[in-house]
Design an enzyme around this catalytic site. Structure first.
Site, PDB file in Angstrom:
ATOM      1  N   ASN A  10     -12.589  -0.094 127.106  1.00  0.00           N
ATOM      2  CA  ASN A  10     -12.454   1.160 127.647  1.00  0.00           C
ATOM      3  C   ASN A  10     -11.195   1.408 128.459  1.00  0.00           C
ATOM      4  O   ASN A  10     -11.316   0.759 129.588  1.00  0.00           O
ATOM      5  CB  ASN A  10     -13.753   1.599 128.520  1.00  0.00           C
ATOM      6  N   ASP A  12     -10.153   3.970 130.239  1.00  0.00           N
ATOM      7  CA  ASP A  12      -9.965   5.472 130.956  1.00  0.00           C
ATOM      8  C   ASP A  12      -9.328   4.946 132.430  1.00  0.00           C
ATOM      9  O   ASP A  12      -8.853   6.054 132.971  1.00  0.00           O
ATOM     10  CB  ASP A  12     -11.675   5.674 131.486  1.00  0.00           C
ATOM     11  N   HIS A  13      -9.645   3.540 132.869  1.00  0.00           N
ATOM     12  CA  HIS A  13      -9.129   3.598 134.183  1.00  0.00           C
ATOM     13  C   HIS A  13      -7.557   3.327 134.265  1.00  0.00           C
ATOM     14  O   HIS A  13      -6.938   3.096 135.501  1.00  0.00           O
ATOM     15  CB  HIS A  13      -9.882   2.650 135.147  1.00  0.00           C
ATOM     16  N   ARG A  21      -0.950   9.295 140.469  1.00  0.00           N
ATOM     17  CA  ARG A  21       0.599   9.683 141.159  1.00  0.00           C
ATOM     18  C   ARG A  21       1.034  10.801 140.552  1.00  0.00           C
ATOM     19  O   ARG A  21       2.041  11.374 140.594  1.00  0.00           O
ATOM     20  CB  ARG A  21       1.530   8.506 141.022  1.00  0.00           C
ATOM     21  N   HIS A  46     -13.211   8.033 127.440  1.00  0.00           N
ATOM     22  CA  HIS A  46     -14.123   9.232 127.933  1.00  0.00           C
ATOM     23  C   HIS A  46     -13.305  10.652 128.079  1.00  0.00           C
ATOM     24  O   HIS A  46     -12.846  10.326 129.504  1.00  0.00           O
ATOM     25  CB  HIS A  46     -14.970   8.831 129.018  1.00  0.00           C
ATOM     26  N   ARG A  48     -13.533  13.418 130.048  1.00  0.00           N
ATOM     27  CA  ARG A  48     -14.302  14.141 130.981  1.00  0.00           C
ATOM     28  C   ARG A  48     -14.113  15.524 131.135  1.00  0.00           C
ATOM     29  O   ARG A  48     -12.919  16.109 130.796  1.00  0.00           O
ATOM     30  CB  ARG A  48     -14.528  13.263 132.369  1.00  0.00           C
ATOM     31  N   ARG A  52     -10.736  13.935 134.741  1.00  0.00           N
ATOM     32  CA  ARG A  52     -10.099  13.285 135.957  1.00  0.00           C
ATOM     33  C   ARG A  52      -9.405  11.942 135.620  1.00  0.00           C
ATOM     34  O   ARG A  52      -8.754  11.351 136.377  1.00  0.00           O
ATOM     35  CB  ARG A  52     -11.606  12.887 136.654  1.00  0.00           C
ATOM     36  N   GLU A  73     -16.020   9.262 124.058  1.00  0.00           N
ATOM     37  CA  GLU A  73     -17.194   9.488 124.697  1.00  0.00           C
ATOM     38  C   GLU A  73     -17.347  10.731 125.118  1.00  0.00           C
ATOM     39  O   GLU A  73     -15.960  11.231 125.613  1.00  0.00           O
ATOM     40  CB  GLU A  73     -17.166   8.492 126.325  1.00  0.00           C
ATOM     41  N   THR A 104     -34.019   8.411 134.803  1.00  0.00           N
ATOM     42  CA  THR A 104     -34.122   7.852 135.777  1.00  0.00           C
ATOM     43  C   THR A 104     -33.059   6.381 135.443  1.00  0.00           C
ATOM     44  O   THR A 104     -32.803   5.805 136.594  1.00  0.00           O
ATOM     45  CB  THR A 104     -35.545   7.420 136.168  1.00  0.00           C
ATOM     46  N   GLU A 154     -26.376   3.224 122.810  1.00  0.00           N
ATOM     47  CA  GLU A 154     -25.850   2.319 123.801  1.00  0.00           C
ATOM     48  C   GLU A 154     -26.546   2.316 124.655  1.00  0.00           C
ATOM     49  O   GLU A 154     -26.869   3.325 125.647  1.00  0.00           O
ATOM     50  CB  GLU A 154     -24.271   2.947 123.999  1.00  0.00           C
ATOM     51  N   HIS A 197     -21.675  -0.543 130.484  1.00  0.00           N
ATOM     52  CA  HIS A 197     -21.502  -0.232 131.653  1.00  0.00           C
ATOM     53  C   HIS A 197     -21.665  -1.239 133.022  1.00  0.00           C
ATOM     54  O   HIS A 197     -22.494  -1.765 132.906  1.00  0.00           O
ATOM     55  CB  HIS A 197     -22.213   0.948 132.083  1.00  0.00           C
ATOM     56  N   GLY A 219     -14.982  -1.638 130.368  1.00  0.00           N
ATOM     57  CA  GLY A 219     -13.620  -0.969 130.796  1.00  0.00           C
ATOM     58  C   GLY A 219     -13.255  -1.488 132.297  1.00  0.00           C
ATOM     59  O   GLY A 219     -12.400  -2.274 132.610  1.00  0.00           O
TER      60      GLY A 219
END
Ligand code: PXP
Length: 247
Positions: A10, A12-13, A21, A46, A48, A52, A73, A104, A154, A197, A219
């Protein structure tokens, strides 16, 4: 490339750092190519609703560039469905983005939304996407995912990883046992089992050992770890260029 257990990376980050920036770098697509070259069996991203990290343009470039499957995703919204149908990724993983969509255990509440989700995933299935539901290990959620026609579940490993990080080892082991039971149930219902995750070097082993699990999506830890295994080289190259300019 691995044997039977696939690794989805992943990215994403990488986009999170770029967006901090508002620059063009680091480019998540460049990271995805490097991930492919380094043994990733697929790339996960992902998009979103608030964009973001990953952007629409990132998804278009990933689709145009990747050699390995893209696991897209997405929230179960009309906007994301239209984007998925436009790009037809290998897989569409339906994830919760809003608090009220969560069970939950932190995954999607499929059982509470069977009719809508059956209808929602039908066009994705018809377009050839492998539809995956990101759920907790609750048997009701697993059975509901099978009922709506998903190909994959998943299983959300975030709680297991949190319990490990907090040193709550008895609860961690109980959570791991529940995940293992969930993997068995899902497989018995004909679902392909993925997990992900929060996984790190410390927590991946027991989950990777589940015989039913076919894919792990990882990720945040990998992108963070890349700082420590890559920073030395990046600094050395900057030093080299500075020294060359002075010479
Ligand atoms: N699987 C799913 C469905 C996710 O939403 C995420 C996070 O985007 C991951 C796996 C990867 O989690 P992490 O970044 O914590 O490794």
């Amino acid at each position: 490339m691995s044997g039977t257990l696939r690794l989805g990376v992943n990215i994403d980050h990488v986009a999170t750092v770029r967006n901090a920036r508002g620059s063009a770098y680091p480019d998540p697509v460049r990271a995805a190519i490097l991930a492919e070259e380094s043994g990733a069996d697929g790339i996960t991203a992902h998009l979103r609703e608030d964009r973001r990290h990953i952007t629409d343009d990132d998804i278009a470039r990933l689709v145009a560039t990747l050699k390995r499957p893209l696991n897209f995703e997405m929230a179960a919204t009309a906007e994301m469905q239209a984007i998925a149908l436009r790009h037809r990724p290998h897989a569409a993983c339906i994830v919760p983005e809003k608090r009220e969509e969560r069970t939950t255990e932190g995954g999607l509440d499929v059982a509470a939304d069977i009719a809508r989700l059956t209808e929602f995933i039908a066009p994705l299935r018809a377009a050839g996407c492998r539809v995956s539901m990101f759920i907790g290990h609750d048997p009701r959620q697993i059975e509901a995912s099978a009922r709506i026609g998903a190909a994959v579940v998943e299983l959300h490993t975030g709680h297991y990883c949190d319990l490990h990080a907090e040193g709550r080892f008895a609860e961690r082991d109980a959570e791991l046992a529940a995940l293992a039971e969930g993997a068995r149930l899902a497989r018995s219902l004909g679902l392909e089992v993925h997990a992900g995750h929060g996984l790190t070097y410390d927590t991946v082993g027991p989950v990777a050992a589940f015989p039913e699990v076919r894919e792990l999506n990882i990720g945040h830890f990998l992108i963070g770890e890349a700082i420590f295994v890559g920073l030395k080289k990046a600094i050395a190259e900057m030093r080299r260029q500075m020294d060359a300019a002075q010479a």
